[in-house]
Design a protein around this motif. Structure first.
Motif, PDB file in Angstrom:
ATOM      1  N   GLY A 117     -10.990  11.248  -5.391  1.00 42.91           N
ATOM      2  CA  GLY A 117     -10.421  11.250  -6.728  1.00 42.91           C
ATOM      3  C   GLY A 117     -10.291   9.846  -7.282  1.00 42.91           C
ATOM      4  N   SER A 118      -9.232   9.623  -8.067  1.00 47.05           N
ATOM      5  CA  SER A 118      -9.028   8.312  -8.687  1.00 47.05           C
ATOM      6  C   SER A 118      -7.539   8.093  -8.948  1.00 47.05           C
ATOM      7  CB  SER A 118      -9.808   8.207 -10.001  1.00 47.05           C
ATOM      8  OG  SER A 118      -9.350   9.164 -10.923  1.00 47.05           O
ATOM      9  N   ALA A 119      -7.211   6.864  -9.299  1.00 44.81           N
ATOM     10  CA  ALA A 119      -5.846   6.497  -9.672  1.00 44.81           C
ATOM     11  C   ALA A 119      -5.897   5.730 -10.979  1.00 44.81           C
ATOM     12  CB  ALA A 119      -5.212   5.649  -8.573  1.00 44.81           C
ATOM     13  N   ARG A 120      -4.824   5.809 -11.751  1.00 46.08           N
ATOM     14  CA  ARG A 120      -4.712   5.085 -13.010  1.00 46.08           C
ATOM     15  C   ARG A 120      -3.691   3.966 -12.835  1.00 46.08           C
ATOM     16  NH1 ARG A 120      -4.540  10.242 -13.517  1.00 46.08           N
ATOM     17  NH2 ARG A 120      -2.297  10.311 -13.799  1.00 46.08           N
ATOM     18  N   LYS A 152      -4.803  13.996 -10.852  1.00 49.04           N
ATOM     19  CA  LYS A 152      -4.577  15.308 -10.260  1.00 49.04           C
ATOM     20  C   LYS A 152      -5.608  15.569  -9.159  1.00 49.04           C
ATOM     21  CE  LYS A 152      -3.844  20.115 -11.358  1.00 49.04           C
ATOM     22  NZ  LYS A 152      -3.665  21.098 -12.396  1.00 49.04           N
ATOM     23  N   GLY A 153      -5.129  15.948  -7.977  1.00 48.64           N
ATOM     24  CA  GLY A 153      -6.004  16.260  -6.858  1.00 48.64           C
ATOM     25  C   GLY A 153      -6.438  15.064  -6.030  1.00 48.64           C
ATOM     26  N   ALA A 154      -6.043  13.847  -6.419  1.00 47.98           N
ATOM     27  CA  ALA A 154      -6.441  12.646  -5.672  1.00 47.98           C
ATOM     28  C   ALA A 154      -5.703  12.595  -4.335  1.00 47.98           C
ATOM     29  CB  ALA A 154      -6.148  11.389  -6.477  1.00 47.98           C
ATOM     30  N   THR A 155      -6.393  12.110  -3.310  1.00 43.43           N
ATOM     31  CA  THR A 155      -5.794  11.935  -1.994  1.00 43.43           C
ATOM     32  C   THR A 155      -6.227  10.594  -1.426  1.00 43.43           C
ATOM     33  OG1 THR A 155      -7.651  12.968  -0.838  1.00 43.43           O
ATOM     34  CG2 THR A 155      -5.843  14.418  -1.489  1.00 43.43           C
ATOM     35  N   GLY A 156      -5.468  10.085  -0.482  1.00 46.13           N
ATOM     36  CA  GLY A 156      -5.841   8.837   0.165  1.00 46.13           C
ATOM     37  C   GLY A 156      -4.767   7.787   0.006  1.00 46.13           C
ATOM     38  N   VAL A 157      -5.187   6.535   0.096  1.00 52.11           N
ATOM     39  CA  VAL A 157      -4.282   5.389   0.050  1.00 52.11           C
ATOM     40  C   VAL A 157      -4.760   4.405  -1.004  1.00 52.11           C
ATOM     41  CG1 VAL A 157      -3.379   3.443   1.384  1.00 52.11           C
ATOM     42  CG2 VAL A 157      -3.728   5.645   2.498  1.00 52.11           C
ATOM     43  N   ILE A 158      -3.818   3.812  -1.730  1.00 53.76           N
ATOM     44  CA  ILE A 158      -4.139   2.749  -2.683  1.00 53.76           C
ATOM     45  C   ILE A 158      -3.385   1.497  -2.226  1.00 53.76           C
ATOM     46  CG2 ILE A 158      -2.316   3.408  -4.317  1.00 53.76           C
ATOM     47  CD1 ILE A 158      -4.323   2.553  -6.557  1.00 53.76           C
ATOM     48  N   SER A 177       0.853  -1.191   0.000  1.00 57.66           N
ATOM     49  CA  SER A 177       0.000   0.000   0.000  1.00 57.66           C
ATOM     50  C   SER A 177       0.887   1.238   0.000  1.00 57.66           C
ATOM     51  CB  SER A 177      -0.942   0.004   1.208  1.00 57.66           C
ATOM     52  OG  SER A 177      -0.195   0.082   2.404  1.00 57.66           O
ATOM     53  N   GLU A 178       0.357   2.301  -0.568  1.00 58.93           N
ATOM     54  CA  GLU A 178       1.068   3.573  -0.669  1.00 58.93           C
ATOM     55  C   GLU A 178       0.065   4.715  -0.673  1.00 58.93           C
ATOM     56  OE1 GLU A 178       4.318   4.090  -0.672  1.00 58.93           O
ATOM     57  OE2 GLU A 178       4.943   2.005  -0.923  1.00 58.93           O
ATOM     58  N   ARG A 179       0.542   5.902  -0.374  1.00 56.75           N
ATOM     59  CA  ARG A 179      -0.307   7.078  -0.553  1.00 56.75           C
ATOM     60  C   ARG A 179      -0.568   7.247  -2.047  1.00 56.75           C
ATOM     61  NH1 ARG A 179       3.084  11.486   2.567  1.00 56.75           N
ATOM     62  NH2 ARG A 179       4.700  10.234   1.601  1.00 56.75           N
ATOM     63  N   VAL A 180      -1.759   7.697  -2.384  1.00 53.63           N
ATOM     64  CA  VAL A 180      -2.120   7.884  -3.797  1.00 53.63           C
ATOM     65  C   VAL A 180      -1.131   8.834  -4.469  1.00 53.63           C
ATOM     66  CG1 VAL A 180      -3.896   8.725  -5.389  1.00 53.63           C
ATOM     67  CG2 VAL A 180      -4.552   7.366  -3.417  1.00 53.63           C
ATOM     68  N   THR A 181      -0.696   9.859  -3.754  1.00 54.57           N
ATOM     69  CA  THR A 181       0.237  10.830  -4.334  1.00 54.57           C
ATOM     70  C   THR A 181       1.594  10.214  -4.632  1.00 54.57           C
ATOM     71  OG1 THR A 181       0.786  11.594  -2.103  1.00 54.57           O
ATOM     72  CG2 THR A 181      -0.876  12.860  -3.315  1.00 54.57           C
ATOM     73  N   ASP A 182       1.996   9.164  -3.892  1.00 52.39           N
ATOM     74  CA  ASP A 182       3.266   8.480  -4.158  1.00 52.39           C
ATOM     75  C   ASP A 182       3.123   7.442  -5.257  1.00 52.39           C
ATOM     76  OD1 ASP A 182       4.472   9.941  -2.152  1.00 52.39           O
ATOM     77  OD2 ASP A 182       4.245   8.371  -0.644  1.00 52.39           O
ATOM     78  N   GLY A 183       1.934   6.825  -5.338  1.00 56.62           N
ATOM     79  CA  GLY A 183       1.674   5.804  -6.343  1.00 56.62           C
ATOM     80  C   GLY A 183       2.288   4.462  -5.986  1.00 56.62           C
TER      81      GLY A 183
END
Length: 89
Positions: A34-37, A76-82, A5-11
């Motif tokens: 937001g979302s992640a790709r 852009k603008g996504a926050t949280g954990v993936i 797992s990682e922060r969404v901003t780190d990917g």
């Protein structure tokens, strides 16, 4: 089998160790806004998948190539954990 797992901003940028030709299930979840790709290299199935950060689990079945790389980057603008997990089938 393998997870992270990682922060969404780190990917996520992972190269899991899989057995070539064996089937696996990849589970992804994004919690936040937001979302992640998500992209697989080499391409497995769809070239890029969008995961909404609404706590929904996205699953994809894959047959492992010789090597695989998983890259997930927040929009852009996504926050949280993936988080991700790969299970052998």
């Amino acid at each position: 089998m393998e997870a992270g797992s990682e922060r969404v901003t780190d990917g996520i940028h992972a190269e899991p160790t899989l057995t070539e030709g064996k089937s696996y299930r990849l589970n992804l979840i994004c919690v936040g806004t937001g979302s992640a790709r998500v992209k697989f290299t080499p391409t497995v199935g769809a070239a890029r998948t969008t995961v909404t950060c609404d706590e929904s689990v996205v699953q994809q079945r894959i047959t492992a190539p010789k090597s695989i790389r998983i890259d997930a980057d927040g929009a852009k603008g996504a926050t949280g954990v993936i988080a991700w997990r790969i299970d052998a089938l």
